[in-house]
Design a protein around this motif. Structure first.
Motif, PDB file in Angstrom:
ATOM      1  N   PRO A  51       0.800  -1.233   0.000  1.00  0.00           N
ATOM      2  CA  PRO A  51       0.000   0.000   0.000  1.00  0.00           C
ATOM      3  C   PRO A  51       0.829   1.278   0.000  1.00  0.00           C
ATOM      4  N   ALA A  52       2.017   1.236   0.588  1.00  0.00           N
ATOM      5  CA  ALA A  52       2.849   2.440   0.668  1.00  0.00           C
ATOM      6  C   ALA A  52       3.833   2.551  -0.481  1.00  0.00           C
ATOM      7  N   ALA A  53       3.877   1.549  -1.377  1.00  0.00           N
ATOM      8  CA  ALA A  53       4.932   1.507  -2.384  1.00  0.00           C
ATOM      9  C   ALA A  53       4.820   2.623  -3.414  1.00  0.00           C
ATOM     10  N   LEU A  54       3.621   2.917  -3.878  1.00  0.00           N
ATOM     11  CA  LEU A  54       3.480   3.896  -4.952  1.00  0.00           C
ATOM     12  C   LEU A  54       3.970   5.275  -4.507  1.00  0.00           C
ATOM     13  N   ALA A  55       3.582   5.685  -3.305  1.00  0.00           N
ATOM     14  CA  ALA A  55       4.040   6.977  -2.784  1.00  0.00           C
ATOM     15  C   ALA A  55       5.547   6.958  -2.539  1.00  0.00           C
ATOM     16  N   ALA A  56       6.078   5.817  -2.075  1.00  0.00           N
ATOM     17  CA  ALA A  56       7.519   5.718  -1.832  1.00  0.00           C
ATOM     18  C   ALA A  56       8.301   5.839  -3.132  1.00  0.00           C
ATOM     19  N   LEU A  57       7.842   5.183  -4.182  1.00  0.00           N
ATOM     20  CA  LEU A  57       8.502   5.277  -5.486  1.00  0.00           C
ATOM     21  C   LEU A  57       8.443   6.693  -6.029  1.00  0.00           C
ATOM     22  N   ASP A  58       7.295   7.324  -5.894  1.00  0.00           N
ATOM     23  CA  ASP A  58       7.134   8.689  -6.390  1.00  0.00           C
ATOM     24  C   ASP A  58       8.100   9.643  -5.691  1.00  0.00           C
ATOM     25  N   ALA A  59       8.229   9.494  -4.380  1.00  0.00           N
ATOM     26  CA  ALA A  59       9.138  10.367  -3.626  1.00  0.00           C
ATOM     27  C   ALA A  59      10.588  10.090  -4.000  1.00  0.00           C
ATOM     28  N   ALA A  60      10.939   8.820  -4.180  1.00  0.00           N
ATOM     29  CA  ALA A  60      12.323   8.466  -4.495  1.00  0.00           C
ATOM     30  C   ALA A  60      12.745   8.964  -5.864  1.00  0.00           C
ATOM     31  N   LEU A  61      11.810   9.087  -6.793  1.00  0.00           N
ATOM     32  CA  LEU A  61      12.145   9.562  -8.133  1.00  0.00           C
ATOM     33  C   LEU A  61      12.470  11.059  -8.165  1.00  0.00           C
ATOM     34  N   ASP A  62      12.319  11.737  -7.043  1.00  0.00           N
ATOM     35  CA  ASP A  62      12.806  13.124  -6.958  1.00  0.00           C
ATOM     36  C   ASP A  62      14.332  13.159  -6.998  1.00  0.00           C
ATOM     37  N   HIS A  63      14.973  12.019  -6.671  1.00  0.00           N
ATOM     38  CA  HIS A  63      16.431  11.978  -6.587  1.00  0.00           C
ATOM     39  C   HIS A  63      17.038  10.867  -7.431  1.00  0.00           C
ATOM     40  N   ALA A  64      16.262  10.243  -8.288  1.00  0.00           N
ATOM     41  CA  ALA A  64      16.766   9.166  -9.141  1.00  0.00           C
ATOM     42  C   ALA A  64      15.869   9.046 -10.364  1.00  0.00           C
TER      43      ALA A  64
END
Length: 468
Positions: free
Chosen positions: A175-188
């Motif tokens: 459930p938390a993966a989509l938001a985590a991926l979105d946030a991580a793509l700010d730096h990758a």
């Protein structure tokens, strides 16, 4: 002729066995040193705080608005048994309006098409894309068809996606993966989440060995690769790529799409290709404050025949095709990791040799016991190498047990040690098949999508937290 000693058949047999033992133990020790370097690198990075797994507030993370459209690609051939359960769980786990599910089906797979269409009628975020070719083609071809559908949607709406997320029809998303991926793509530009192969009560050893391998690989090896900048191979699930980077890869392919249709492991190549064009990659490990690892969960093959088929494709695509397609470019650390990735066929050969040597040693020992042959004595060198191999095996078994215990508890950790021979036998069988399949492609045979069959979906499984 007089220089060679006059040996009888039994003495020649003992000599050959001794030399093969030296050969096998030498390379086992070399492999053990390689693994020890990874262990030491992980320990050093952990002591320096470079590979800590942050704890996040799941509520805050899931409440974080997505930065744009997240296109979730799910290729599906012959997945009627699991596709509806997967989509039902995924769209409930990811209720964000920006989440758009692209399901790749084939016109000659009516069962999968019907199941996916049921969910599409319930949720406008789900779009079923029917491939204009009969299936199965290959997974990359299906993904490229989904990419073309995304381009068409972007052209009509004038709104460009923020990222593309890759998943398979058997996955249980976090459930938390989509938001985590979105946030991580700010730096990758490419982000890979861990994969957890869930234990299955009906297949403690075959399915269970995947639990051990993924727990160690995605708890240690991928963490070290990410920290050292050695390139992150995609797992094909739980990974996200920034939209502009995806377009660059498509342009470099000459307009054939961003996914390599001639590769059996297009997901593995995809992640490395992002790094080869200068994209930043990251392996992302996060836990909720309750202790749950934010990861993709799935059931892996529970029968030995399907496990061998799946690992045959992995070895063929990563070790053999990867050598041809990706070469040996990159710095010393990347070359080291490529060498590790491509050792599968040789490792299978060594394992097969080791088991045959153990069997022959037992038979010769029985023969010596009955006075048929003289007892065979190991040289001091071989004795020392066998002792080193024994210590290395104990260390490897303990390390694997620790990582399995961390994710699944101490009972599975103990079983991880007992499952090592099962893992080895599957590797031997898959290595032989992979070499045969690769030789066939050199003679002109086409590499086809030898996909894994899935009968169950773990969406109903309660994700118990582990805080270790």
């Amino acid at each position: 002729m007089g220089i060679l000693p006059q040996l009888d058949a039994a003495e020649w047999l003992a000599l050959v066995q001794h030399e093969l033992f030296l050969f096998a133990t030498f390379f086992f020790i070399l492999g053990a040193l390689d693994e020890l370097v990874v262990d030491l690198a992980y320990g050093w990075l952990r002591l320096r705080g470079k590979v800590a797994t942050p704890l996040v507030d799941e509520g805050q993370l899931r409440a974080r608005p997505l930065s744009g459209i997240a296109a979730i690609f799910v290729p599906a051939w012959d997945e009627a048994r699991v596709i509806r359960a997967m989509l039902t769980h995924a769209r409930l786990a990811w209720p964000q309006a920006e989440a758009r599910f692209y399901i790749g089906c084939y016109r000659n797979d009516a069962a999968t098409l019907a199941e996916a269409s049921i969910v599409a009628r319930e949720d406008s975020r789900v779009r079923v894309v029917v491939h204009d070719r009969d299936g199965p083609t290959c997974k990359a071809d299906c993904l490229n068809a989904l990419y073309a559908a995304l381009q068409a949607d972007e052209s009509r709406s004038g709104e460009r996606a923020r990222m593309v997320v890759l998943h398979d029809a058997e996955d249980m998303v976090d459930p938390a993966a989509l938001a985590a991926l979105d946030a991580a793509l700010d730096h990758a530009e490419f982000v890979q989440l861990p994969v957890l192969a869930l234990p299955q009560p009906g297949s403690r050893f075959v399915a269970g060995h995947y639990s051990d391998e993924f727990a160690e690989a995605h708890g240690k090896v991928m963490v070290v690769r990410s920290a050292l900048g050695a390139g992150i191979p995609g797992a094909g699930v739980g990974s996200a790529v920034e939209r502009e980077t995806l377009e660059r890869l498509a342009q470099l392919s000459g307009g054939n799409g961003p996914f390599a249709v001639k590769s059996l492991t297009e997901d593995y190549e995809f992640g490395l290709n992002v790094g080869s064009i200068g994209g930043r990659d990251r392996f992302l490990r996060l836990r909720t404050r309750e202790g749950r690892l934010i990861a993709t969960r799935a059931y892996f093959p529970s029968r030995i025949d399907t496990a061998v088929r799946q690992k045959t494709r992995w070895i063929h695509g990563i070790a053999l095709q990867g050598w041809d397609r990706l070469g040996w470019n990159g710095g010393i650390v990347r070359l080291w990791m490529k060498l590790r990735d491509r050792r599968g066929p040789f490792a299978a050969l060594l394992l097969a040799m080791a088991y045959l040597l153990l069997l022959s040693t037992g038979l010769l020992g029985i023969a010596a016991l009955f006075g048929v042959l003289l007892p065979v004595k190991a040289s001091p060198l071989l004795t020392a190498m066998l002792v080193i191999c024994s210590f290395a095996f104990v260390w490897r078994a303990l390390v694997r047990a620790v990582f399995t215990t961390r994710e699944f508890g101490w009972r599975e950790g103990l079983l991880a040690i007992l499952r090592i021979p099962v893992s080895n036998v599957i590797a031997i069988m898959a290595g032989r098949r992979a070499i045969a399949a690769y030789v066939a492609t050199l003679r002109g045979a086409e590499a086809r999508w030898d996909k894994t069959d899935h009968d169950d979906h773990p969406a109903s499984l309660a994700m118990a937290p582990h805080t270790a």
